[in-house]
Design an enzyme around this catalytic site. Structure first.
Site, PDB file in Angstrom:
ATOM      1  N   ASP A 198      21.142  35.234  36.831  1.00 56.04           N
ATOM      2  CA  ASP A 198      22.048  36.086  37.593  1.00 56.04           C
ATOM      3  C   ASP A 198      21.482  36.025  39.005  1.00 56.04           C
ATOM      4  O   ASP A 198      20.441  36.627  39.289  1.00 56.04           O
ATOM      5  CB  ASP A 198      22.020  37.520  37.039  1.00 56.04           C
ATOM      6  CG  ASP A 198      22.895  38.460  37.858  1.00 56.04           C
ATOM      7  OD1 ASP A 198      23.361  38.056  38.940  1.00 56.04           O
ATOM      8  OD2 ASP A 198      23.092  39.603  37.414  1.00 56.04           O
ATOM      9  N   HIS A 199      22.138  35.262  39.865  1.00 51.42           N
ATOM     10  CA  HIS A 199      21.540  34.958  41.170  1.00 51.42           C
ATOM     11  C   HIS A 199      21.195  36.220  41.953  1.00 51.42           C
ATOM     12  O   HIS A 199      20.373  36.198  42.855  1.00 51.42           O
ATOM     13  CB  HIS A 199      22.466  34.073  41.999  1.00 51.42           C
ATOM     14  CG  HIS A 199      23.660  34.786  42.520  1.00 51.42           C
ATOM     15  ND1 HIS A 199      24.778  35.018  41.759  1.00 51.42           N
ATOM     16  CD2 HIS A 199      23.912  35.360  43.717  1.00 51.42           C
ATOM     17  CE1 HIS A 199      25.654  35.682  42.465  1.00 51.42           C
ATOM     18  NE2 HIS A 199      25.168  35.918  43.661  1.00 51.42           N
ATOM     19  N   GLU A 237      32.565  45.685  48.163  1.00 49.48           N
ATOM     20  CA  GLU A 237      32.966  44.440  48.819  1.00 49.48           C
ATOM     21  C   GLU A 237      34.255  44.705  49.574  1.00 49.48           C
ATOM     22  O   GLU A 237      35.128  45.425  49.076  1.00 49.48           O
ATOM     23  CB  GLU A 237      33.211  43.345  47.794  1.00 49.48           C
ATOM     24  CG  GLU A 237      31.960  42.860  47.087  1.00 49.48           C
ATOM     25  CD  GLU A 237      32.311  41.813  46.038  1.00 49.48           C
ATOM     26  OE1 GLU A 237      32.078  40.626  46.302  1.00 49.48           O
ATOM     27  OE2 GLU A 237      32.817  42.193  44.980  1.00 49.48           O
ATOM     28  N   HIS A 261      25.096  43.553  37.829  1.00 47.52           N
ATOM     29  CA  HIS A 261      24.447  44.002  39.072  1.00 47.52           C
ATOM     30  C   HIS A 261      24.198  45.515  39.062  1.00 47.52           C
ATOM     31  O   HIS A 261      23.108  45.978  39.413  1.00 47.52           O
ATOM     32  CB  HIS A 261      25.316  43.687  40.298  1.00 47.52           C
ATOM     33  CG  HIS A 261      25.614  42.233  40.463  1.00 47.52           C
ATOM     34  ND1 HIS A 261      24.887  41.243  39.864  1.00 47.52           N
ATOM     35  CD2 HIS A 261      26.571  41.609  41.188  1.00 47.52           C
ATOM     36  CE1 HIS A 261      25.387  40.074  40.201  1.00 47.52           C
ATOM     37  NE2 HIS A 261      26.405  40.259  40.995  1.00 47.52           N
ATOM     38  N   LYS A 361      36.293  46.254  44.859  1.00 45.23           N
ATOM     39  CA  LYS A 361      36.763  45.280  45.848  1.00 45.23           C
ATOM     40  C   LYS A 361      37.745  45.966  46.786  1.00 45.23           C
ATOM     41  O   LYS A 361      38.335  46.993  46.453  1.00 45.23           O
ATOM     42  CB  LYS A 361      37.446  44.117  45.135  1.00 45.23           C
ATOM     43  CG  LYS A 361      36.449  43.243  44.385  1.00 45.23           C
ATOM     44  CD  LYS A 361      37.041  41.937  43.983  1.00 45.23           C
ATOM     45  CE  LYS A 361      35.986  41.020  43.411  1.00 45.23           C
ATOM     46  NZ  LYS A 361      35.013  40.547  44.411  1.00 45.23           N
TER      47      LYS A 361
END
Lengths: 510, 458
Positions: A198-199, A237, A261, A361
């Site tokens: 999970d970057h 976001e 996250h 979002k």
């Protein structure tokens, strides 16, 4: 670090010296977007930083029927386009590309995997590689199980050296599918050879949460229910779903952000100090937190969660369409683009302290932060009037974009009288370290090559997270709570504000 | 990591023949003005960040400009306060000439940062007491680094005085004017100065890619046994004379101290050849240096390192070369040049050269006393030249992007070629790395001591 091995005495004193053993990295889906945008540029940058050993090789594997030269050209173009470091060093690139090869692999054909095996053997012989393999699945999640099964059938999961498989999030779409994926992967590879990437965890900023908490002694004594009033986590976001309508319709904000996250940030904020910054020590503590989160059930599912969907509105001065008008989105879609919830961690440290998470979002701006709100002073020494403009103390850990930490406290306003006003003491990483942080993939790829899974997600961590999310998902499918809407550019549906108002609190405006 | 400076700094204050307290007042005024301007309409000034005080001690205009530029490079990445001190030996009195220039960094996602560089021209008497001179300027709570741009006056009171206010001293042994003697002073200093003092050598930093590449070869677990099978270490360097062998001695000292090699004997001859014999347990390790002039290399720089040996019946050879694409100096300029030059790079020419050099070393070792007498005119039996043979011209050259070429041969396997980049070796970049990674380096200290032991025995 592989503790059973004696350290290399010549490596002592080389700060940040992290060199992997020679290995072959096979990238499945090598001609795809992830490989071109992230993986190949990251590997190039590792080569540029001298982090790759002599002999290291990359094999691109994909369905496309292209020659090795064509793949090298493709790799070169992607590196030129997407590398974090510019300009490209031609000699390093040339050397790197000489270690790159390509094999056409149709994931359904065992023979293709056997051909891949022959290629790997050839590379072992020519490049002094002792059989070490990393299989990176840069492919859609449904292919992970097929790839793992074919690797096993072709006996590419065993032999001398290490054999690791890397899969990208999402790790399943619910608890059952996550378990099925884990079982398939573990049939071919032991758990310590499965790297779930999970970057987000590779970001310097996320790792800084641990540094902030455990490299300083002044914060831990106040980091508990005695002094903390509540914790707010915001992952916002400003963008919409862009071209990912089809994916997002299946995922929604809960699965896309909160399950991974959001809960990772909860775990990093709430975990106990690990014995060491070592894979199992860190992940054990994270799992303990996830398991200590009180599962939402019954009426709580409607009372403690909020879901919403954006409608048309204005973001950053531009008018944008609503979610249902986006491409590949059903006109009557019930998918949430905003999720919020209140969680409690039932352990000694956090008993009774609410953790509020919100993610969405088309919110006003891109920001990720953790706000630790402290209790008010037990006695108003200066009187109610003097303190009326004073907010409770708060520590804000800003993860992005302005990475930093701020501490809010009261200070006397310069005047003849005695009035207290809130001020902030800001620390911004960018003003202390004016340097570029490495790309998350560089860090994570190197960790995988070295065999350090600290920043990768373990199977029990994935399952613990789904365990919390599945009941919420189920409740939402049955309509509780109802899907609210919010205009693009706002901070979510009104129910999100009401969630905190019911507790006598309000969301911090980032 | 290389920092770019695309604007000129702004001179915000200058005065001649002033007292230090006036400079301090001016600096505070500069900071206050910036804070007020940046705060704008806000009641609260932006926080001021500073991660270090950097003191640069220079001599002459050339060093001063170099130091100022380097301080700017550092300031561009780490908010710092820099003070450049230039001694004016001829001038008397206690007043100084001072300049304050500022650079303002505006990160994309954070508030502006101002870095100040204070340049002081101080009379000789004042320069002897740097500690007292700069103490009021030091930023509290962050480290103070003393960067001696030339050769530090090892053993003298003025250096000792300056070190009292510093956490670490940074220097570049590649710039030492009398390298051998300075290297000796440095090795003594390691044991003499206060224990908290960090020492950092930019030349040691330049050797990091070499150390990394050599360490990399032995990192795979199945090659770890090769460490106990090393029988040869060969180092090519530019220039001649013992003063140019510091980098080579560092590498040797590093390996010897890490691997427990004991120095038995060493000898040096004309032509830059050095032969040293170590033992590691019952095994012998031969170390040889050779001077290989290369057009683009400054004196003392390494051009190749070779490590060879065998373990459990498997032979190995690691060859690391710098910038192999560049041409050699076509004109032999030393007695041994014809013996040492190879026709090409990392190929049969090197092998042939090594065989020749091996033969040559044997002859040299047998006749080292008489050769030394012929080369230096000193009486036979004297193995240590009285005066260092070094060149005093610029010992560092401007760097360009460069690479290390590694050739690996194990057993009968085909040679494996690997290219790695070396970052630009500007002082600013090296200093930044040093300051980021710390200046207390036990490996440097022990490598220095082992390296100096070798130099002393040559």
């Amino acid at each position: 670090m592989k503790v059973e091995e004696a350290p290399n005495p010549l490596a002592e004193g080389l700060h940040d010296y992290r060199i992997a053993d020679p290995a072959v990295m096979v990238i499945f889906g090598a001609t795809g977007d992830l490989s071109g945008r992230k993986l190949l540029p990251a590997i190039y940058n590792l080569a540029k930083q001298r982090s790759l050993p002599a002999g290291f090789a990359v094999v691109g594997a994909a369905i496309d029927d292209i020659s090795e030269d064509a793949f090298r050209k493709h790799a070169s173009e992607k590196i030129h386009e997407f590398s974090r470091t510019q300009p490209i060093d031609d000699r390093v690139l040339e050397s790197f590309l000489s270690s790159v090869s390509y094999v056409k692999v149709d994931f359904s054909r065992l023979d293709d995997f056997k051909s891949l095996g022959q290629k790997l053997q050839e590379l072992d012989n020519n490049r002094h590689i002792p059989g070490n393999r990393i299989f990176y699945c840069a492919t859609p999640p449904p292919t992970y199980q097929t790839i793992a099964q074919q690797l096993q059938a072709a006996s590419l999961n065993t032999g001398p050296g290490f054999h690791r498989i890397v899969v990208e999030k999402p790790f399943g779409s619910d608890l059952n599918s996550a378990r099925a994926l884990t079982q398939t992967l573990q049939k071919a590879f032991p758990e310590d050879s499965v790297y779930r990437i999970d970057h987000y965890l590779g970001k310097e900023t996320v790792q800084n949460i641990l540094a902030f908490r455990f490299a300083n002694s002044i914060f831990e004594p106040v980091w508990n229910a005695n002094l903390i009033d509540s914790v707010q986590i915001t992952v916002a976001e400003e963008i919409g779903i862009e071209q990912r309508g089809a994916y997002y319709e299946r995922a929604g904000a809960l699965r896309d952000i909160v399950q991974n996250h959001g809960l990772q940030l909860v775990a990093l904020t709430a975990m106990e100090p690990p014995l060491a910054f070592e894979a199992n020590a860190v992940r054990d503590e994270k799992v303990k937190v996830l398991r200590a989160i009180r599962p939402l059930e019954g009426d709580d599912l409607a009372r403690s969660t909020v879901r919403g969907q954006y409608t048309k509105g204005w973001v950053l001065g531009e008018q944008v369409v609503g979610y249902r008008e986006e491409k590949n989105v059903a006109p009557d879609s019930q998918t949430e683009t905003f999720a919020a919830m209140r969680l409690f961690i039932d352990n000694w440290r956090w008993a009774g302290i609410p953790f509020y998470i919100r993610a969405g979002k088309r919110l006003p701006k891109r920001v990720t932060e953790i706000r630790i709100q402290f209790r008010r002073p037990p006695h108003l020494t200066f009187g109610r009037e003097a303190m009326q403009e004073v907010d409770p103390n708060a520590i804000t850990l800003r993860i992005q974009p302005e990475e930093g930490i701020s501490l809010k406290f009261g200070a006397k306003v310069p005047s003849a009288g005695l009035r207290i006003r809130s001020v902030t003491m800001d620390f911004q990483y960018m003003t202390s370290f004016l340097v570029d942080a490495p790309e998350a993939y560089e860090r994570l790829l190197l960790d995988c090559m070295i065999g350090d899974p600290t920043l990768f997600t373990r199977a029990d961590e994935v399952e613990a997270a789904w365990n919390l999310i599945d009941p919420v998902e189920e409740s939402w499918r049955s309509g509780a709570p109802p899907l609210g809407t919010y205009p693009s550019g706002s901070w979510g549906p009104t129910a999100a504000a009401e969630l905190l108002q019911a507790d006598g609190r309000e969301w911090h405006r980032p | 990591m290389s920092a770019m400076l695309d604007t000129d700094p702004e001179l915000v204050w200058h005065a001649s023949d002033v007292k230090m307290v006036e400079v301090l007042d001016a600096l505070n005024a500069v900071r206050a003005k910036f804070a007020k301007a940046e705060a704008g309409d806000s009641e609260h000034a932006h926080p001021r960040n500073c991660v270090m005080t950097l003191l640069a001690v220079v001599q002459g205009q050339g060093e001063e400009r170099r130091a100022q530029r380097t301080c700017r490079i550092i300031g561009a990445q780490h908010p710092a306060q820099a003070i450049v001190i230039r001694e004016e030996p001829g001038s008397r009195g206690h007043e100084v000439d001072a300049w304050i220039v500022t650079d303002v960094m505006r990160p994309a996602t954070a508030c502006a940062v101002e870095c100040e560089i204070v340049t002081l021209h101080v009379p000789g008497a004042v320069a002897d007491h740097i500690g007292a001179l700069v103490d009021p300027f030091l930023v509290s709570g962050v480290p103070t680094y003393l960067w001696w741009a030339g050769t530090p006056p090892f053993g003298r009171a003025e250096l000792h005085d300056a070190l009292q206010v510093c956490d670490a001293m940074v220097f570049d042994s590649a710039r030492f004017e009398e390298p051998y003697h300075a290297f000796r002073g440095l090795s003594r200093m390691i044991t003499a100065e206060h224990r908290k003092l960090g020492l950092a050598d930019l030349q040691w930093s330049r050797l990091r890619p070499w150390r990394e590449t050599i360490a990399q070869f032995f990192t795979p677990y199945d090659r770890r046994a090769f460490l106990q099978g090393i029988s040869e270490l060969g180092i090519d360097y530019a220039g001649q004379g013992r003063g140019n062998r510091i980098a080579a001695s560092f590498i040797t000292g590093w390996m010897a101290s890490a691997l427990g090699w004991k120095l038995q004997r060493a000898s040096a001859g004309a032509g830059g050849v050095v032969v040293a014999h170590y033992t590691s347990g019952r095994r012998a390790v031969e170390v040889n240096f050779r001077s290989v002039p290369k057009e683009h290399f400054a004196n003392g720089e390494l051009s190749a390192v070779r490590v060879a040996g065998a373990s459990q019946g498997t032979t190995f050879r690691l060859t690391v070369q710098r910038d192999p694409d560049r041409q050699r100096d076509p004109s032999p300029d030393s007695a041994y040049r014809s013996l040492l030059a190879s026709g090409g790079e990392d190929d049969a020419g090197i092998e042939l050269t090594q065989r020749r050099a091996q033969w040559h070393r044997d002859v040299l070792h047998e006749n080292r006393e008489s050769l030394h007498h012929i080369a230096t005119g000193q009486p036979p039996g004297e193995s240590l030249p009285r005066h260092p043979v070094v060149l005093t011209r610029e010992r560092r050259r401007a760097d360009t992007a460069r690479v290390l070429l590694t050739m690996i041969e194990i057993g009968d396997g085909a040679p494996l070629r690997h290219v790695q980049q070396i970052e630009p070796e500007e002082e600013g970049t090296l200093l930044l790395d040093l300051l980021a990674t710390g200046t207390h380096d036990a490996v440097f200290n022990r490598s220095l001591l082992a390296g100096f032991e070798l130099m002393r025995k040559m």
